[in-house]
Design an enzyme around this catalytic site. Structure first.
Site, PDB file in Angstrom:
ATOM      1  N   SER A  31     -74.348  54.772  84.827  1.00  0.00           N
ATOM      2  CA  SER A  31     -73.072  54.114  84.559  1.00  0.00           C
ATOM      3  C   SER A  31     -72.890  52.806  85.314  1.00  0.00           C
ATOM      4  O   SER A  31     -72.152  51.926  84.878  1.00  0.00           O
ATOM      5  CB  SER A  31     -71.912  55.058  84.912  1.00  0.00           C
ATOM      6  OG  SER A  31     -71.988  55.477  86.266  1.00  0.00           O
ATOM      7  N   GLY A  68     -73.778  59.022  83.887  1.00  0.00           N
ATOM      8  CA  GLY A  68     -74.076  60.366  84.354  1.00  0.00           C
ATOM      9  C   GLY A  68     -75.547  60.678  84.504  1.00  0.00           C
ATOM     10  O   GLY A  68     -75.900  61.738  85.039  1.00  0.00           O
ATOM     11  N   ASN A  96     -76.630  59.113  90.844  1.00  0.00           N
ATOM     12  CA  ASN A  96     -76.092  60.429  90.479  1.00  0.00           C
ATOM     13  C   ASN A  96     -76.863  61.573  91.145  1.00  0.00           C
ATOM     14  O   ASN A  96     -76.301  62.639  91.389  1.00  0.00           O
ATOM     15  CB  ASN A  96     -76.087  60.598  88.961  1.00  0.00           C
ATOM     16  CG  ASN A  96     -75.017  59.745  88.308  1.00  0.00           C
ATOM     17  OD1 ASN A  96     -73.863  59.761  88.710  1.00  0.00           O
ATOM     18  ND2 ASN A  96     -75.406  58.970  87.306  1.00  0.00           N
ATOM     19  N   ASP A 177     -61.805  54.295  90.887  1.00  0.00           N
ATOM     20  CA  ASP A 177     -62.595  55.402  91.445  1.00  0.00           C
ATOM     21  C   ASP A 177     -63.360  54.999  92.703  1.00  0.00           C
ATOM     22  O   ASP A 177     -63.937  55.837  93.392  1.00  0.00           O
ATOM     23  CB  ASP A 177     -63.553  55.982  90.396  1.00  0.00           C
ATOM     24  CG  ASP A 177     -64.575  54.964  89.880  1.00  0.00           C
ATOM     25  OD1 ASP A 177     -64.767  53.911  90.514  1.00  0.00           O
ATOM     26  OD2 ASP A 177     -65.180  55.235  88.830  1.00  0.00           O
ATOM     27  N   HIS A 180     -67.438  52.380  90.725  1.00  0.00           N
ATOM     28  CA  HIS A 180     -67.973  51.551  89.645  1.00  0.00           C
ATOM     29  C   HIS A 180     -67.426  50.128  89.731  1.00  0.00           C
ATOM     30  O   HIS A 180     -66.219  49.945  89.886  1.00  0.00           O
ATOM     31  CB  HIS A 180     -67.628  52.161  88.289  1.00  0.00           C
ATOM     32  CG  HIS A 180     -68.290  53.476  88.046  1.00  0.00           C
ATOM     33  ND1 HIS A 180     -67.683  54.681  88.379  1.00  0.00           N
ATOM     34  CD2 HIS A 180     -69.494  53.785  87.520  1.00  0.00           C
ATOM     35  CE1 HIS A 180     -68.495  55.672  88.048  1.00  0.00           C
ATOM     36  NE2 HIS A 180     -69.602  55.152  87.522  1.00  0.00           N
TER      37      HIS A 180
END
Length: 207
Positions: A31, A68, A96, A177, A180
């Site tokens: 991502s 993800g 991840n 978040d 990102h």
């Protein structure tokens, strides 16, 4: 007659050069490079292509990022994500793995296999490094952080030490978040990486 033939061949040579396909650069990632919650034009591959074109490079940057994805996921889809016409690849995977606390040894194994298979195809590779979250402890970080430099060295690939350099931990450059990058954050990543990517495509074009 020979002069005419030479002239035809010369014109043909210029014509084929004029219609040569752009060098294909694939960004195999998660991502962070896919452009999570961003307009398509703000994603890393799109901004990178714009920056390269501004520098005069004839390059097609392909967004092969999947939100993800772990290194295992990237390895599983490697062959169809990076087609036979790809000349260069930026490998941006591993974040991840760390977020899920996966064993660093498995991350190393997956990443090594990805880079090995690409280099065996004579694809030039730039490994984008990642750092483990410090809340996982120093032991985990000491096993995870060196993976990317080690893999690049072992397989003769290029290394960009930390994909989020200049952006990580800066709220104004990240989404709510905190992980990102925003479009502005992506722009900083692109500018920081641009010299390394220009070197990558130079190597790919001369191979």
């Amino acid at each position: 007659m020979y002069q005419t033939l030479a002239a035809v061949l010369l014109v043909f040579g210029f014509s084929t050069a004029a219609f040569a396909a752009p060098l294909k650069l694939v960004v195999l990632g998660d991502s962070l490079s896919a452009g999570y919650q961003l307009p398509a034009d703000d994603a890393f591959p799109a901004q990178l292509q714009a920056a390269l074109e501004k520098q005069g490079h004839d390059v097609e940057v392909v967004n092969a990022g999947v939100s993800g994805d772990t290194t295992a996921d990237g390895l599983a889809r490697l062959d169809w994500s990076v087609g036979p016409d790809a000349k260069a690849v930026i490998v941006e995977l591993g974040a991840n793995d760390a977020l899920r606390g996966l064993p660093p040894e498995k991350t190393r194994e997956n990443l090594s296999e990805i880079v090995s298979r690409l280099t065996d195809r004579n694809v030039k590779v730039l490994v984008a490094g990642m750092l483990a979250p410090r809340n996982l402890g120093e032991d985990y970080a000491s096993r995870f952080d060196p993976i990317f430099a080690d893999i690049a060295r072992i397989h003769g690939a290029m290394l960009y030490p930390f994909f989020l350099q200049g952006v990580a931990m800066k709220p104004e450059l990240n989404l709510a978040d905190g992980m990102h990058p925003t479009g502005e954050g992506v722009s900083i990543i692109v500018q920081n990486m641009l010299p390394a990517v220009e070197d990558l495509i130079k190597r790919a074009g001369s191979s």
